[in-house]
Design a protein around this motif. Sequence first.
Motif, PDB file in Angstrom:
ATOM      1  N   PHE A  89       0.829  -1.199   0.000  1.00  0.00           N
ATOM      2  CA  PHE A  89       0.000   0.000   0.000  1.00  0.00           C
ATOM      3  C   PHE A  89       0.867   1.254   0.000  1.00  0.00           C
ATOM      4  N   ASP A  90       0.377   2.274  -0.658  1.00  0.00           N
ATOM      5  CA  ASP A  90       1.086   3.550  -0.736  1.00  0.00           C
ATOM      6  C   ASP A  90       0.602   4.440   0.405  1.00  0.00           C
ATOM      7  N   GLU A  91       1.207   4.265   1.559  1.00  0.00           N
ATOM      8  CA  GLU A  91       0.792   5.002   2.752  1.00  0.00           C
ATOM      9  C   GLU A  91       1.095   6.484   2.617  1.00  0.00           C
ATOM     10  N   SER A  92       2.125   6.830   1.868  1.00  0.00           N
ATOM     11  CA  SER A  92       2.435   8.237   1.641  1.00  0.00           C
ATOM     12  C   SER A  92       1.294   8.922   0.890  1.00  0.00           C
ATOM     13  N   ALA A  93       0.784   8.279  -0.149  1.00  0.00           N
ATOM     14  CA  ALA A  93      -0.350   8.844  -0.896  1.00  0.00           C
ATOM     15  C   ALA A  93      -1.586   8.924  -0.005  1.00  0.00           C
ATOM     16  N   LEU A  94      -1.822   7.892   0.800  1.00  0.00           N
ATOM     17  CA  LEU A  94      -2.957   7.894   1.722  1.00  0.00           C
ATOM     18  C   LEU A  94      -2.927   9.139   2.602  1.00  0.00           C
ATOM     19  N   LYS A  95      -1.768   9.421   3.161  1.00  0.00           N
ATOM     20  CA  LYS A  95      -1.636  10.587   4.039  1.00  0.00           C
ATOM     21  C   LYS A  95      -1.729  11.895   3.250  1.00  0.00           C
ATOM     22  N   ARG A  96      -1.027  11.946   2.123  1.00  0.00           N
ATOM     23  CA  ARG A  96      -0.889  13.183   1.354  1.00  0.00           C
ATOM     24  C   ARG A  96      -2.187  13.648   0.694  1.00  0.00           C
ATOM     25  N   VAL A  97      -2.952  12.713   0.102  1.00  0.00           N
ATOM     26  CA  VAL A  97      -4.129  13.141  -0.668  1.00  0.00           C
ATOM     27  C   VAL A  97      -5.461  12.856   0.033  1.00  0.00           C
ATOM     28  N   LEU A  98      -5.428  12.076   1.119  1.00  0.00           N
ATOM     29  CA  LEU A  98      -6.681  11.794   1.830  1.00  0.00           C
ATOM     30  C   LEU A  98      -6.645  12.320   3.263  1.00  0.00           C
ATOM     31  N   VAL A  99      -5.821  11.741   4.095  1.00  0.00           N
ATOM     32  CA  VAL A  99      -5.881  12.036   5.530  1.00  0.00           C
ATOM     33  C   VAL A  99      -5.556  13.502   5.840  1.00  0.00           C
ATOM     34  N   GLU A 100      -4.429  13.980   5.361  1.00  0.00           N
ATOM     35  CA  GLU A 100      -4.026  15.357   5.699  1.00  0.00           C
ATOM     36  C   GLU A 100      -4.996  16.400   5.155  1.00  0.00           C
ATOM     37  N   PRO A 101      -5.401  16.330   3.878  1.00  0.00           N
ATOM     38  CA  PRO A 101      -6.378  17.329   3.418  1.00  0.00           C
ATOM     39  C   PRO A 101      -7.745  17.167   4.075  1.00  0.00           C
ATOM     40  N   PHE A 102      -8.151  15.920   4.385  1.00  0.00           N
ATOM     41  CA  PHE A 102      -9.435  15.730   5.073  1.00  0.00           C
ATOM     42  C   PHE A 102      -9.411  16.439   6.421  1.00  0.00           C
ATOM     43  N   ARG A 103      -8.286  16.367   7.122  1.00  0.00           N
ATOM     44  CA  ARG A 103      -8.157  16.998   8.439  1.00  0.00           C
ATOM     45  C   ARG A 103      -8.214  18.521   8.380  1.00  0.00           C
ATOM     46  N   MET A 104      -8.085  19.100   7.191  1.00  0.00           N
ATOM     47  CA  MET A 104      -8.081  20.564   7.060  1.00  0.00           C
ATOM     48  C   MET A 104      -9.489  21.152   7.196  1.00  0.00           C
ATOM     49  N   ALA A 105     -10.470  20.298   7.446  1.00  0.00           N
ATOM     50  CA  ALA A 105     -11.833  20.732   7.798  1.00  0.00           C
ATOM     51  C   ALA A 105     -12.516  21.592   6.741  1.00  0.00           C
ATOM     52  N   GLY A 106     -12.352  21.217   5.496  1.00  0.00           N
ATOM     53  CA  GLY A 106     -13.097  21.896   4.446  1.00  0.00           C
ATOM     54  C   GLY A 106     -12.336  22.965   3.716  1.00  0.00           C
ATOM     55  N   SER A 107     -11.118  23.287   4.161  1.00  0.00           N
ATOM     56  CA  SER A 107     -10.366  24.348   3.495  1.00  0.00           C
ATOM     57  C   SER A 107      -9.623  23.834   2.264  1.00  0.00           C
ATOM     58  N   THR A 108      -9.595  22.522   2.077  1.00  0.00           N
ATOM     59  CA  THR A 108      -8.968  21.946   0.885  1.00  0.00           C
ATOM     60  C   THR A 108      -9.686  20.653   0.529  1.00  0.00           C
ATOM     61  N   PHE A 110      -9.898  16.599  -0.989  1.00  0.00           N
ATOM     62  CA  PHE A 110      -9.183  15.350  -0.771  1.00  0.00           C
ATOM     63  C   PHE A 110      -9.631  14.318  -1.798  1.00  0.00           C
ATOM     64  N   VAL A 111      -8.871  13.237  -1.882  1.00  0.00           N
ATOM     65  CA  VAL A 111      -9.131  12.163  -2.844  1.00  0.00           C
ATOM     66  C   VAL A 111      -9.308  10.864  -2.060  1.00  0.00           C
ATOM     67  N   THR A 112     -10.318  10.058  -2.416  1.00  0.00           N
ATOM     68  CA  THR A 112     -10.580   8.828  -1.669  1.00  0.00           C
ATOM     69  C   THR A 112      -9.946   7.586  -2.291  1.00  0.00           C
ATOM     70  N   ARG A 113      -9.301   7.736  -3.468  1.00  0.00           N
ATOM     71  CA  ARG A 113      -8.555   6.614  -4.045  1.00  0.00           C
ATOM     72  C   ARG A 113      -7.636   7.110  -5.147  1.00  0.00           C
ATOM     73  N   VAL A 114      -6.538   6.392  -5.318  1.00  0.00           N
ATOM     74  CA  VAL A 114      -5.579   6.772  -6.351  1.00  0.00           C
ATOM     75  C   VAL A 114      -5.332   5.665  -7.364  1.00  0.00           C
ATOM     76  N   LEU A 115      -5.693   4.424  -7.028  1.00  0.00           N
ATOM     77  CA  LEU A 115      -5.403   3.294  -7.907  1.00  0.00           C
ATOM     78  C   LEU A 115      -6.581   2.337  -7.934  1.00  0.00           C
ATOM     79  N   ASP A 116      -6.856   1.779  -9.104  1.00  0.00           N
ATOM     80  CA  ASP A 116      -7.819   0.687  -9.239  1.00  0.00           C
ATOM     81  C   ASP A 116      -7.003  -0.602  -9.228  1.00  0.00           C
TER      82      ASP A 116
END
Length: 195
Positions: A89-108, A110-116
């Motif tokens: 799993f690409d944990e860096s992508a998980l953090k970078r495009v999902l978790v961290e932007p999600f935590r910004m509370a609406g100011s940015t 986020f993406v819920t998936r990067v690969l099929d």
Amino acid sequence: MRLVTTPRVAFLRELAAEIAQRYGRGRMIVAVDGPVQSGKTALADDLGAVLEEAGHAVFRARMEGFHRSRAAQDAFGDDTAERYYRYGFDESALKRVLVEPFRMAGSTAFVTRVLDPDRDAWVEPRWITGPADAILVLDGRFVLRERLDDLWDYRIVVDGEPVDAADRLAYADRDPRAVADALVDLTEPERPIRR
């Protein structure tokens, strides 16, 4: 929309109420782990529906959407259970495009998936956002590994013994049942019970 009350929905309403009690306001992430084919994805889907029924803004993601491509995994050696567990799993992508932007509370956004993973192909990013108060429910294998622990606010584990070699490696490193906020027995999927 009010869901039909079944023993499973009633159980999940109690779990959702416990999550909401901790949740209060802001953004919260609920992680659902468990052995392969244990029912964790269906449980996470149903929990999301129950949280929405209770009036929460809910987003769903799966670790499956953050697989590394096969070519990227090949850089870590032969195709083994250990490689899959450690580098699948690409944990860096998980953090970078999902978790961290999600935590910004609406100011940015986020993406819920990067690969099929079925097609082993990158997906076109679909950037989404939501209100400042929202819950992300994420399920998948190995989400409760120690190095991801600080990402989650609430941890659910579907009870069961490791099924395959990758699960056994994960459970030997850190049994997710030992760190769960809620341990759910899905022996009878329509009548879950808490352990």
